[in-house]
Write an enzyme that holds these catalytic residues in place. Sequence first.
Site, PDB file in Angstrom:
ATOM      1  N   GLU A 197      11.019  10.017   4.668  1.00  0.00           N
ATOM      2  CA  GLU A 197      10.318   9.106   5.556  1.00  0.00           C
ATOM      3  C   GLU A 197      10.035   7.762   4.899  1.00  0.00           C
ATOM      4  O   GLU A 197       9.806   7.671   3.702  1.00  0.00           O
ATOM      5  CB  GLU A 197       9.015   9.763   6.020  1.00  0.00           C
ATOM      6  CG  GLU A 197       9.329  11.007   6.839  1.00  0.00           C
ATOM      7  CD  GLU A 197       8.115  11.751   7.387  1.00  0.00           C
ATOM      8  OE1 GLU A 197       8.245  12.325   8.473  1.00  0.00           O
ATOM      9  OE2 GLU A 197       7.063  11.767   6.730  1.00  0.00           O
ATOM     10  N   CYS A 201       6.450   1.278   2.969  1.00  0.00           N
ATOM     11  CA  CYS A 201       6.206   2.349   2.010  1.00  0.00           C
ATOM     12  C   CYS A 201       7.478   3.193   1.941  1.00  0.00           C
ATOM     13  O   CYS A 201       7.915   3.747   2.946  1.00  0.00           O
ATOM     14  CB  CYS A 201       5.017   3.167   2.515  1.00  0.00           C
ATOM     15  SG  CYS A 201       4.646   4.591   1.502  1.00  0.00           S
ATOM     16  N   CYS A 222       8.807  16.717  -3.867  1.00  0.00           N
ATOM     17  CA  CYS A 222       8.232  16.328  -5.154  1.00  0.00           C
ATOM     18  C   CYS A 222       7.989  17.581  -5.967  1.00  0.00           C
ATOM     19  O   CYS A 222       7.588  18.605  -5.427  1.00  0.00           O
ATOM     20  CB  CYS A 222       6.916  15.577  -4.929  1.00  0.00           C
ATOM     21  SG  CYS A 222       6.222  14.895  -6.465  1.00  0.00           S
ATOM     22  N   CYS A 248       0.693  18.138  -6.477  1.00  0.00           N
ATOM     23  CA  CYS A 248      -0.720  17.759  -6.417  1.00  0.00           C
ATOM     24  C   CYS A 248      -1.344  18.508  -5.241  1.00  0.00           C
ATOM     25  O   CYS A 248      -0.733  18.642  -4.181  1.00  0.00           O
ATOM     26  CB  CYS A 248      -0.870  16.251  -6.244  1.00  0.00           C
ATOM     27  SG  CYS A 248      -0.145  15.329  -7.619  1.00  0.00           S
ATOM     28  N   CYS A 274      -1.645  16.981  -1.500  1.00  0.00           N
ATOM     29  CA  CYS A 274      -0.516  16.177  -1.006  1.00  0.00           C
ATOM     30  C   CYS A 274       0.478  17.026  -0.220  1.00  0.00           C
ATOM     31  O   CYS A 274       0.983  18.033  -0.713  1.00  0.00           O
ATOM     32  CB  CYS A 274       0.191  15.514  -2.184  1.00  0.00           C
ATOM     33  SG  CYS A 274       1.669  14.612  -1.705  1.00  0.00           S
ATOM     34  N   GLY A 288       7.656  11.704  -3.046  1.00  0.00           N
ATOM     35  CA  GLY A 288       8.254  11.789  -4.377  1.00  0.00           C
ATOM     36  C   GLY A 288       7.518  11.033  -5.459  1.00  0.00           C
ATOM     37  O   GLY A 288       6.641  10.216  -5.191  1.00  0.00           O
ATOM     38  N   SER A 336       3.925   3.511  -7.592  1.00  0.00           N
ATOM     39  CA  SER A 336       2.752   4.362  -7.760  1.00  0.00           C
ATOM     40  C   SER A 336       3.158   5.625  -8.508  1.00  0.00           C
ATOM     41  O   SER A 336       4.171   6.254  -8.190  1.00  0.00           O
ATOM     42  CB  SER A 336       2.198   4.732  -6.378  1.00  0.00           C
ATOM     43  OG  SER A 336       1.136   5.659  -6.507  1.00  0.00           O
ATOM     44  N   LEU A 370      -5.264   8.278 -10.007  1.00  0.00           N
ATOM     45  CA  LEU A 370      -6.219   8.855 -10.962  1.00  0.00           C
ATOM     46  C   LEU A 370      -6.928  10.080 -10.368  1.00  0.00           C
ATOM     47  O   LEU A 370      -6.852  11.175 -10.908  1.00  0.00           O
ATOM     48  CB  LEU A 370      -7.213   7.755 -11.374  1.00  0.00           C
ATOM     49  CG  LEU A 370      -8.164   8.095 -12.511  1.00  0.00           C
ATOM     50  CD1 LEU A 370      -7.437   8.484 -13.787  1.00  0.00           C
ATOM     51  CD2 LEU A 370      -9.096   6.899 -12.781  1.00  0.00           C
ATOM     52  N   HIS A 371      -7.651   9.887  -9.311  1.00  0.00           N
ATOM     53  CA  HIS A 371      -8.234  10.957  -8.484  1.00  0.00           C
ATOM     54  C   HIS A 371      -9.322  11.827  -9.115  1.00  0.00           C
ATOM     55  O   HIS A 371      -9.904  12.669  -8.432  1.00  0.00           O
ATOM     56  CB  HIS A 371      -7.156  11.894  -7.912  1.00  0.00           C
ATOM     57  CG  HIS A 371      -6.081  11.195  -7.147  1.00  0.00           C
ATOM     58  ND1 HIS A 371      -6.306  10.131  -6.311  1.00  0.00           N
ATOM     59  CD2 HIS A 371      -4.739  11.411  -7.087  1.00  0.00           C
ATOM     60  CE1 HIS A 371      -5.166   9.720  -5.774  1.00  0.00           C
ATOM     61  NE2 HIS A 371      -4.197  10.468  -6.235  1.00  0.00           N
ATOM     62  N   ASN A 403      -6.283  12.213   3.754  1.00  0.00           N
ATOM     63  CA  ASN A 403      -5.640  12.439   5.048  1.00  0.00           C
ATOM     64  C   ASN A 403      -5.262  13.903   5.167  1.00  0.00           C
ATOM     65  O   ASN A 403      -4.462  14.400   4.376  1.00  0.00           O
ATOM     66  CB  ASN A 403      -4.392  11.559   5.181  1.00  0.00           C
ATOM     67  CG  ASN A 403      -4.765  10.101   5.239  1.00  0.00           C
ATOM     68  OD1 ASN A 403      -5.555   9.682   6.077  1.00  0.00           O
ATOM     69  ND2 ASN A 403      -4.238   9.321   4.313  1.00  0.00           N
ATOM     70  N   CYS A 436      -1.015   8.029   4.028  1.00  0.00           N
ATOM     71  CA  CYS A 436      -0.736   8.464   2.652  1.00  0.00           C
ATOM     72  C   CYS A 436      -0.877   9.966   2.548  1.00  0.00           C
ATOM     73  O   CYS A 436      -1.863  10.535   2.981  1.00  0.00           O
ATOM     74  CB  CYS A 436      -1.751   7.908   1.663  1.00  0.00           C
ATOM     75  SG  CYS A 436      -2.099   6.206   1.825  1.00  0.00           S
TER      76      CYS A 436
HETATM   77  N1  SAH Z   1       4.023  10.286  -6.397  1.00  0.00           N
HETATM   78  C1  SAH Z   1       3.357   9.048  -6.450  1.00  0.00           C
HETATM   79  C2  SAH Z   1       3.534   8.203  -5.208  1.00  0.00           C
HETATM   80  C3  SAH Z   1       3.443   8.864  -3.858  1.00  0.00           C
HETATM   81  S1  SAH Z   1       1.891   9.300  -3.249  1.00  0.00           S
HETATM   82  C4  SAH Z   1       1.887   9.240  -6.761  1.00  0.00           C
HETATM   83  O1  SAH Z   1       1.422  10.362  -6.694  1.00  0.00           O
HETATM   84  O2  SAH Z   1       1.238   8.260  -7.108  1.00  0.00           O
HETATM   85  C5  SAH Z   1       1.011   7.798  -2.895  1.00  0.00           C
HETATM   86  C6  SAH Z   1      -0.518   7.962  -2.965  1.00  0.00           C
HETATM   87  O3  SAH Z   1      -1.011   8.816  -1.905  1.00  0.00           O
HETATM   88  C7  SAH Z   1      -0.950   8.615  -4.263  1.00  0.00           C
HETATM   89  O4  SAH Z   1      -2.078   7.977  -4.805  1.00  0.00           O
HETATM   90  C8  SAH Z   1      -1.299  10.003  -3.799  1.00  0.00           C
HETATM   91  O5  SAH Z   1      -2.128  10.659  -4.692  1.00  0.00           O
HETATM   92  C9  SAH Z   1      -1.927   9.732  -2.462  1.00  0.00           C
HETATM   93  N2  SAH Z   1      -2.059  10.919  -1.615  1.00  0.00           N
HETATM   94  C10 SAH Z   1      -1.343  12.062  -1.666  1.00  0.00           C
HETATM   95  N3  SAH Z   1      -1.760  12.936  -0.719  1.00  0.00           N
HETATM   96  C11 SAH Z   1      -2.763  12.322  -0.058  1.00  0.00           C
HETATM   97  C12 SAH Z   1      -3.577  12.702   1.060  1.00  0.00           C
HETATM   98  N4  SAH Z   1      -3.426  13.867   1.674  1.00  0.00           N
HETATM   99  N5  SAH Z   1      -4.502  11.815   1.498  1.00  0.00           N
HETATM  100  C13 SAH Z   1      -4.629  10.600   0.905  1.00  0.00           C
HETATM  101  N6  SAH Z   1      -3.877  10.192  -0.131  1.00  0.00           N
HETATM  102  C14 SAH Z   1      -2.958  11.035  -0.620  1.00  0.00           C
HETATM  103 FE1  SF4 Z   2       4.171  14.171  -5.823  1.00  0.00          FE
HETATM  104 FE2  SF4 Z   2       2.620  11.981  -5.640  1.00  0.00          FE
HETATM  105 FE3  SF4 Z   2       2.380  14.007  -3.868  1.00  0.00          FE
HETATM  106 FE4  SF4 Z   2       1.580  14.330  -6.403  1.00  0.00          FE
HETATM  107  S1  SF4 Z   2       0.701  12.890  -4.883  1.00  0.00           S
HETATM  108  S2  SF4 Z   2       2.779  15.816  -5.193  1.00  0.00           S
HETATM  109  S3  SF4 Z   2       3.114  13.159  -7.508  1.00  0.00           S
HETATM  110  S4  SF4 Z   2       4.158  12.695  -4.142  1.00  0.00           S
END
Ligand code: SAH
Ligand code: SF4
Length: 372
Positions: free
Chosen positions: A91, A104, A111, A115, A118, A170, A202, A225-226, A301, A344
């Site tokens: 996407e 984006c 991936c 995480c 995600c 990814g 990112s 960072l999170h 989200n 996101c």
């Molecule tokens: N893999 C990379 C880039 C893709 S994710 C990374 O992890 O940085 C882009 C951003 O969206 C990252 O900061 C990720 O942590 C965040 N993200 C992932 N899942 C999310 C969710 N469910 N709600 C809000 N942000 C999220």
């Molecule tokens: Fe992969 Fe980024 Fe999602 Fe983590 S937040 S699973 S690194 S896409």
Amino acid sequence: MATNLLGLDSQGMERLFAGMGEKPFRARQVLKWIHRRGAADFAAMTEIAKELRAKLNEAAAIEPPVVVGDGTAPDGTRKWLLKVDGANAVEAVFIPEDGRGTLCVSSQAGCTLDCQFCSTGKQGFNRNLTAAEIIGQLWLANRSLGVHGLAGGVGAGNRAISNVVFMGMGEPMLNLDAVIPAARLMIDENGYGLSRRRVTVSTSGVVPGMDRLAAECPVALAVSLHAPDDALRDRLVPINRKHPIRELMKACNRYLERAPRDFITMEYVMLDGVNDSDAQAKALLGIAVQVRCKFNLIPFNPFPDSGFKRSSPERIRRFAEILQRAGLTVTTRKTRGDGIDAACGQLAGDVTDRTRRRITTGGTVPIVEHRA
Ligand code: SAH
Ligand code: SF4
């Protein structure tokens, strides 16, 4: 097999043309036709000699991913589902805002990093995208947004897309062989002509990748960072077990030595009752002093069975206030694309998992099976 010219940066294109006995300026002309003017075939390239066009027709092609879904949310956010092969679709999302438009892009089908919050991570992983498949997202979006007139072409200034973020599906730092040529095309004046500060990669914290990007194409960097401590980050972002926060911050500082942009964007997803307390905001200050950075808070989200909830607006406001009072710049990301799952972390595409994700216990980095 014909070479797909879409994925070649200027070096790659010049190398190909040299191999055909052609001059470098021809390579630049073709690059401009493809990326600045959005040409989809060689016949359109009128000032290029017929013989060369015939040669290109034989040896090369311009092959973007195939659009299989295209939806627009009430707020104008538009999402494309792009088929990249028989098993996978990824996407790309366009987010219009006052005075700018952000695309984006995805860098992998799925991936490997898993995480916990995600949706992409939960899909598992199939493969890296090629440079053509990554830049193809920008090429297609530019064409669909209707700003590419083939007659004469349009300058980058007139385009709907002013910024690109590698925040789709990814982990870009695990696919730099393709991400770097794609990012170079984005900033190339014969390509999309975006400034380095308007292209953001990112990462969840893949330290060796950060060093390589700094050396080869130091565009803007965002770090996911999170969490303010390793115990929590190990759980939310499993790559932290390999590259803990201290190492990550050192890598950020090495990046800043090379980056034209003078700060790192720290992304912080706001998860109700998990990482959003006052004490956690205060603990973050200890990290923030180590690196020149700004914070971007992302309200979580939701997606089915995520197990997390979004922090309340009041909690997010309070969290931001603690950081701001300490002198940090903090923005809170607006949630966009409601109704089309384009926010996101909601991008799932259509990925055929090739990892053992589903039979591992949660949180372990899966082993990727290689295709024979
Ligand atoms: N893999 C990379 C880039 C893709 S994710 C990374 O992890 O940085 C882009 C951003 O969206 C990252 O900061 C990720 O942590 C965040 N993200 C992932 N899942 C999310 C969710 N469910 N709600 C809000 N942000 C999220
Ligand atoms: Fe992969 Fe980024 Fe999602 Fe983590 S937040 S699973 S690194 S896409």
